[in-house]
Each structure stands twice: as C-alpha cells, then as structure tokens.
Design a protein around this motif. Structure first.
Motif, short mmCIF file in Angstrom:
data_model
loop_
_atom_site.label_atom_id
_atom_site.label_comp_id
_atom_site.label_asym_id
_atom_site.label_seq_id
_atom_site.Cartn_x
_atom_site.Cartn_y
_atom_site.Cartn_z
N SER A 1 0.84 -1.10 0.08
CA SER A 1 -0.07 0.00 -0.08
C SER A 1 0.64 1.31 0.08
O SER A 1 1.75 1.26 0.88
N ILE A 2 0.88 2.05 -1.03
CA ILE A 2 1.76 3.14 -0.96
C ILE A 2 1.02 4.56 -1.21
O ILE A 2 -0.23 4.76 -1.54
N SER A 3 1.82 5.79 -1.27
CA SER A 3 1.25 7.13 -1.40
C SER A 3 1.77 7.50 -2.66
O SER A 3 2.43 7.15 -3.19
N THR A 4 0.92 8.64 -2.92
CA THR A 4 1.62 9.54 -3.98
C THR A 4 3.02 9.78 -4.17
O THR A 4 3.67 9.67 -5.07
N ASP A 5 3.70 10.12 -2.94
CA ASP A 5 5.38 10.44 -2.65
C ASP A 5 6.04 9.00 -3.11
O ASP A 5 7.00 9.01 -3.53
N ASP A 6 5.62 7.73 -2.60
CA ASP A 6 6.30 6.58 -3.05
C ASP A 6 6.24 6.54 -4.48
O ASP A 6 7.34 6.06 -5.12
N TRP A 7 5.10 6.65 -4.98
CA TRP A 7 5.11 6.67 -6.65
C TRP A 7 5.92 7.44 -7.47
O TRP A 7 6.91 7.08 -8.11
N LYS A 8 5.93 8.78 -6.84
CA LYS A 8 7.01 9.78 -7.47
C LYS A 8 8.24 9.69 -7.35
O LYS A 8 9.21 9.61 -8.30
N ALA A 9 8.60 8.94 -5.99
CA ALA A 9 9.98 8.72 -5.97
C ALA A 9 10.73 7.63 -6.72
O ALA A 9 11.53 7.60 -7.35
N HIS A 10 9.87 6.70 -6.92
CA HIS A 10 10.25 5.66 -7.90
C HIS A 10 10.23 5.79 -9.34
O HIS A 10 11.22 5.47 -9.91
N LEU A 11 9.13 6.73 -9.84
CA LEU A 11 9.04 7.26 -10.90
C LEU A 11 10.56 7.93 -11.40
O LEU A 11 11.24 7.85 -12.52
N TYR A 12 10.79 9.00 -10.46
CA TYR A 12 12.27 9.58 -10.55
C TYR A 12 13.46 8.67 -10.45
O TYR A 12 14.21 8.59 -11.45
N ALA A 13 13.46 7.74 -9.71
CA ALA A 13 14.29 6.57 -9.86
C ALA A 13 14.48 5.68 -10.86
O ALA A 13 15.51 5.54 -11.52
N TYR A 14 13.47 5.45 -11.70
CA TYR A 14 13.31 4.76 -12.61
C TYR A 14 14.07 5.31 -13.81
O TYR A 14 14.95 4.78 -14.66
N PHE A 15 13.48 6.70 -14.20
CA PHE A 15 14.04 7.27 -15.25
C PHE A 15 15.37 8.00 -14.96
O PHE A 15 16.13 8.11 -15.90
N THR A 16 15.96 7.98 -13.55
CA THR A 16 17.24 8.55 -13.54
C THR A 16 18.14 7.06 -13.88
O THR A 16 18.99 7.51 -14.57
N LYS A 17 17.87 6.06 -13.59
CA LYS A 17 18.66 4.89 -14.09
C LYS A 17 18.46 4.58 -15.61
O LYS A 17 19.24 4.21 -16.10
N ASN A 18 17.34 4.61 -16.13
CA ASN A 18 16.67 4.36 -17.63
C ASN A 18 16.59 5.39 -18.71
O ASN A 18 16.29 5.30 -19.43
N GLY A 19 17.28 6.74 -18.09
CA GLY A 19 17.00 7.83 -18.91
C GLY A 19 17.99 9.02 -18.79
O GLY A 19 18.38 9.80 -19.46
N GLY A 20 18.93 8.92 -17.74
CA GLY A 20 19.51 10.02 -17.31
C GLY A 20 19.06 11.14 -16.97
O GLY A 20 18.01 11.57 -16.94
N PRO A 21 20.15 12.16 -17.07
CA PRO A 21 19.65 13.65 -16.82
C PRO A 21 18.66 14.11 -17.80
O PRO A 21 17.84 15.13 -17.39
N GLU A 22 18.76 13.58 -19.11
CA GLU A 22 17.69 13.96 -19.87
C GLU A 22 16.39 13.84 -19.63
O GLU A 22 15.33 14.62 -19.67
N ALA A 23 16.15 12.51 -19.04
CA ALA A 23 14.86 11.99 -18.58
C ALA A 23 14.16 13.01 -17.38
O ALA A 23 13.20 13.38 -17.13
N VAL A 24 15.26 13.07 -16.51
CA VAL A 24 14.99 13.84 -15.18
C VAL A 24 14.71 15.22 -15.53
O VAL A 24 13.82 15.72 -14.86
N LYS A 25 15.21 15.89 -16.61
CA LYS A 25 14.93 17.08 -16.88
C LYS A 25 13.47 17.18 -17.48
O LYS A 25 12.75 18.20 -17.10
N LYS A 26 12.97 16.26 -18.07
CA LYS A 26 11.68 16.16 -18.61
C LYS A 26 10.72 16.01 -17.26
O LYS A 26 9.74 16.60 -17.40
N LEU A 27 11.21 15.26 -16.34
CA LEU A 27 10.22 15.11 -15.01
C LEU A 27 10.13 16.34 -14.45
O LEU A 27 9.18 16.72 -13.91
N ASP A 28 11.37 17.04 -14.38
CA ASP A 28 11.24 18.27 -13.66
C ASP A 28 10.48 19.46 -14.28
O ASP A 28 10.13 20.22 -13.85
N GLY A 29 10.13 19.11 -15.60
CA GLY A 29 9.36 20.28 -16.32
C GLY A 29 7.76 19.88 -16.29
O GLY A 29 6.91 20.65 -16.56
#
Length: 642
Positions: free
Chosen positions: A443-471
C-alpha cells in the motif's frame, strides 16, 4: 511478492480509521459466519492474527479496531476473555473498539484476537433483497459493498487500505455463498444447494487484501465456465455467476472478452495474474456501481447486459484493478487516484491492444466529458478540494463524499501526459512494468510513486529524462483545483472514431426546431455507430440546447429510450430533461430499477430541476430498492431526509 529492497516513505496517517494500525497489524483473519436470512443479519466471529510492528514505551497494551453499527458480544485474546469498550459513535467513522491486552507486547510479538459479534439492521456494507426484488423471485439475496469505509459495519477490523492481510472463511447458509477468495468446499465442480439445507462454504484468500476487498454475495446463484485453468497456458480460470434466469445472457455477454482481457493485461503489466480465478458475478439491479473489483470475483451491474457486448469495457476496467488497486493499493483514500488512475490508464491500453488506438482515444474523449461534469459539479458545490488528485480530507470526513470521475480521468490523463512527456508508450510501458514489480503487494502513497518514477528514469534515461520530469507541473496536477486540466489533453486523443459523431451532433444543433431539417434525419445516421460513438454523439449534443420538438424527434428516430442500453438512455434523458419536463415521468419510471449511481444520481438530480415533487416522491417510494450507499447519496442530492 515484492523486492526486499523496496523502502516506502513515511505515510501521512489515514484519518478515516480509528485503528492503531501503525502499532499493530492484522496479518490474517478468519471469518466464521452464519447468515440469518429471516432477520437479515450476519453473525459469528472474526479471529485476527496480529503482529506488533511499532515501538511503544512499555510495549503494546491495547488493540483498537474500527466498527460501525455492530453488536460486539465477547472478545478473547490468545484464548482468554479480554476486556473491551466501544466508544461513542461518530456519524461517519463509527465507533472505536478498544481491546485491553492481558500483557504488554513488544515489537515483533504475535497474538490472536477473537471477536464474537453480529451485524445489525444498520449495516451499511450489506444490501438485502427480498425474493420479489430478484430476477427469479423465489429466493432472497445478499451482497456487500465495502469500499470505501463500510467494511467496519461488517467486520471489526483495521478498516484502512494501509493494512493488507490474507483471510479465510467458513460461512453457513441455506443459499449459495460466494466470497472474494478461492472456494475450498463444496468442490468447485459441485452444483450449489438451494433447497433450504444449511451448507458450510469454506474459502481462502492467500494474497493479502485490504478490508474493503473482503466481499460476500449469497442467493440463488449458478455458474458457467468461460475458460479453464491451463487453457492457452493460463495459470487462472474464468467464468460467470448470476441468478439462473440470466446466466445465459451473462455468459454470452462476457465469453468473448473476459479471458482476453486478463491475458492482455498480463502482457501489458509484465506480471502474471496473481489471483487464480477471475469470475464475474452479475448482481441484481440494486448494485450501486458499474463494477467492483473484489478479488477473484468482480461484482457487476446487470446494466452491462446490453445484448451486443458493447459495454464489456467495464469488465476490462475491473480486471485492470487486479494489478492496480488490489495488488498495488493506495495507503489512504487521499491517494485513491493511484488505484483508479492507473486502472483507467491500463483499461484504455487494453482497448488499444485488443481493438485499436482509436478505441483508446474514444474512451479518453468520453472520460473527458465525465471529468468536466465532475469538476464543474464540485466547483458549484464549493468542494474544490475534491477536484484534486491528492485530496486533503478533513478529520472524520467520509471518502464517499468525494466519489467522482476525478481520480479515474484526471489520474489517467496525468499518466497519459507523463507517457507523452517521457517519449511515448515504448518508453513509458517498461516503467509501468517496473512500478508493478516494485510495489506488488504493498500500500503506497503518491510520494512513494513519484520517488520510484524519478528513480526509474534516472537509471533508465539519465539527466535528459530527469529534466523532462522536472518540467512537469507537479503541484498543478496533484494538488491543483479548478475545472480545467493543467494541460489541454484533448489535442492528444485519437478522435477518428469521434468525428462522425461530432458531425451528426452539429447537424442536429443546426436543425433547431425546423421541422423540414429534422425530417432529414433517419435511423441510418447511427447504423454504423458503436455504443461509444453514440455516447459521444449524445454528449456533444448535450452541450447545445435543443428544443423539446427536437428531443422528441431524437427519440422517435433513434429509439434511445427503447434500445435497452442504459448508457445511451442516460445521456438521452439528460438531454431531454434539460429541455423541459416532457420526459420527466418516463425518466422517473426508468430510474426506479437503476441502482447504479452513475445512472440514478444524475437522473434524480435532473428530474428534481424540472419536477422536484416527482423526483422526491419517486425516490421516497422506491428508497428501499437502493443500496444504503446510493440511498444516502441520492437523499443528499435531493435534500431529502430518510
């Protein structure tokens, strides 16, 4: 079931529970029930196997459980009588059951709590139907609906989605019993008794579920198998339950799509179906929802039996809950969008996988209209908090009050926005599969979901993907209020199936009250339309004020009130009642056997605007037909006291 490295962030407490679930949690519960059909009560006991999970000075000294309108008779802890008290009742949350422990328990300790109790006539989770209210008219019927916080009126429990446990049950009844679990006995192959003999039905749910997914139905029920375990390599079987009088219609409606939906969802999520059985129970018409994703056994409204398989997408939605909501669930009702947003997103991917991208787009278009209506409704009522994805509930507030399409459609549009932002489905679907793998069983919260989203794309997309998320406009999507989405998503919908419906609606709007122009329409206009296209046509037409003459012609030519399709009938009556009271009496008759809140609530509201006395008198006369949840909400809509 989940990676041992998965770490959840601290969660905001669930304000809709009295239970001390942060300190102690139920790991398994066993139900021993007897159904008293004459008194319309369920009685017996529940045994909680509990584990201390929190650090408390001096150890854990009491267990606090949620109850509402229950008669608690006796409590034991580890086989010995225990003292208990029940707090004064809160109108929404019910009463806290305080159980004194015979000794203090340290973190990691386990113990058992046995509670003898009975439901009462005020149980909000149960709908009891007289024989005359069923399809066959020979036997009474019982069904439950526990979401969001109604399980506490059926079981003394930790009634919060934060807590998941396995469960088992023994239910004694003179009529067949179904639960949201795997039946142990009688044998799956044995026909169920309806002859008045008391039978013990044993069930077991080995996958952990929250309290609201513990469900029961009982009555004159029969089964027809759709697919066998092992068929096409499946680790599960599917089938349909209903009263005998509609088993063939139910089987025909679902047999082509049910197993296909499960198999396609497995492929999209990257995870096999966990629950062993996927059956659909077609309930009597008083059921308040289109479907309820009870594990192993989806509860479905009979309004899905359109006779043309045009409304089976609801089953696709409930199947999608097997991964989102049931397997990965929200930690509190503030984060309900994680259940419904992801489920609606997957449902629409199923439409694309099994039909076409245009079907996915059409579903988003229909959802956009429902979302707009919900957002506008909350705006008018001054309940702007409920326009948010993450809802800041007030202490003691009923989650049912916020029920709307917002978590479904705002949530699924947010995920579609992220899909597009991150580079399309080929990029985003692997993330969704990682999400399922990471959080399955939790059972998770929105913060758990968002943290995983960032962790996944940091690993699988690097700075460019993180920049997209930051936008991404995070605050606007998650906490924003108002009647518009932060991004106009309609530009991304595939509207190819909607264009013909839009064109026809424009022709009707232009015709006005001109009899010559109205005479040019014919039933051939919609001969090639599927139900979804008809819905889009009617919803588009609803945005134009059309005359009573045009409304009458609309029905005369296209027979929307005679077609037997509740989705198109709903939209037609909304258009008709917006033009005057000519169809008020007919709508009042139609709504009398529509227990699904999607249909009954807006129609009662629409009638109330043009014929308030008719709306109120019709509801009062038939209030007993509606499930307690629907009855309370309709009464609130109409300003009626029951």
């Amino acid at each position: 079931m989940t990676s041992p490295s998965t770490v959840l962030l601290p969660h905001t407490p669930d304000h809709a529970t009295y239970s001390n679930y942060v300190s102690v949690e139920t790991t398994h519960l066993h139900l021993d029930w007897t159904i008293n059909w004459e008194k319309q009560l369920v009685g017996g006991s529940v045994k909680h196997e509990m584990k201390v999970v929190g650090e408390e000075e001096g150890g854990l000294k009491e267990v606090v459980l949620d109850t509402r309108d229950l008669e608690v008779k006796r409590v034991e802890v580890d086989g010995k009588d225990a003292k208990f008290t029940i707090s004064a009742a809160h109108e929404t949350l019910g009463s806290a059951l305080h159980i004194a422990l015979p000794t203090s328990y340290a973190k990691g300790n386990t113990f058992e709590v046995l509670i003898n109790y009975s439901t009462t006539a005020d149980c909000s989770a149960l709908g009891w139907l007289e024989a005359s209210q069923t399809k066959g008219g020979l036997h009474p019927y019982l069904y439950s609906q526990s979401q969001a916080i109604h399980a506490r009126s059926l079981i003394p429990s930790q009634d919060t989605p934060s807590i998941k446990s396995t469960y088992s049950a023994s239910v004694h009844s003179t009529l067949p019993v179904l639960l949201s679990a795997i039946r142990i006995s009688p044998s799956i192959s044995a026909p169920l008794e309806t002859g008045g003999k008391t039978v013990e039905y044993k069930y077991e749910q080995k996958v952990k579920v929250p309290s609201y997914l513990i469900a029961i139905a009982a009555g004159n029920l029969v089964y027809k198998e759709i697919s066998k375990q092992g068929e096409n390599g499946a680790s599960w079987r599917t089938g349909v339950w209903s009263e005998p009088e509609q088993i063939e219609a139910s089987y025909w409606e679902f047999k082509e799509d049910q197993a296909k939906f499960v198999a396609a969802a497995e492929k999209l999520t990257g995870r096999s179906y966990d629950w062993g059985v996927y059956d659909v129970l077609v309930l009597p018409p008083a059921f308040p929802y289109g479907g309820m994703e009870n594990t192993c056994l989806t509860f479905a409204t009979p309004t899905l039996l359109a006779g043309d398989r045009s409304l089976v997408d609801v089953v696709g939605h409930e199947i999608s809950h097997s991964w989102f909501g049931n397997l990965i669930g929200c930690s509190s009702w503030a984060h309900f969008w994680l259940n419904e947003g992801f489920t609606t997103y997957l449902e629409r991917l199923l439409m694309q996988a099994l039909h076409s991208p245009a079907e996915r787009g059409l579903s988003y278009i229909i959802g956009a209209k429902a979302l707009s209506d919900s957002l506008e409704g909350f705006e008018k009522k001054g309940n702007k908090r409920f326009q948010r994805l993450v809802i800041p509930y007030h202490e003691g507030e009923d989650p049912d009050d916020a029920f709307s399409t917002v978590p479904y459609d705002k949530g699924s549009n947010f995920l579609l926005h992220l899909e597009i932002t991150m580079g399309g489905l080929d990029v985003f679907l692997p993330y969704v599969q990682s999400y399922v793998k990471t959080f399955a069983g939790l059972s998770i919260s929105t913060d758990d979901w968002k943290a995983h989203l960032y962790a996944y794309f940091t690993k699988n997309g690097g700075p460019e993907a993180v920049k997209k998320l930051d936008g991404v406009q995070w605050d606007a999507w998650l906490n924003g209020e108002g009647t518009k989405l932060p991004v106009d998503m309609s530009q991304f919908y595939d509207a190819s199936l909607a264009d013909a419906a839009y064109d026809l609606a424009a022709r009707w709007a232009a015709a006005g009250s001109d009899e010559k122009k109205l005479a040019a329409f014919s039933k051939e206009d919609i001969a090639s339309f599927g139900t979804s296209q008809k819905v889009v046509f009617l919803e588009k037409l609803e945005t134009s004020s059309i005359s009573p003459l045009a409304v009458a012609k609309l029905d005369e030519i296209y027979s929307f009130t005679q077609a037997g399709n509740a989705e198109t009938a709903l939209r037609f009556y909304e258009i008709a009642l917006a033009s005057g009271d000519a169809y008020a009496q007919q709508a009042a008759v139609w709504v009398q056997d529509k227990g699904r809140m999607k249909f009954c609530r807006p129609i009662f509201v629409a009638i109330n605007k043009v014929a308030p006395e008719l709306a109120k008198s019709t509801f009062k006369e038939h209030a007993g037909f509606y499930h307690p949840i629907a009855r309370r909400m309709i009464a609130k809509d109409l300003g009626v006291k029951l």
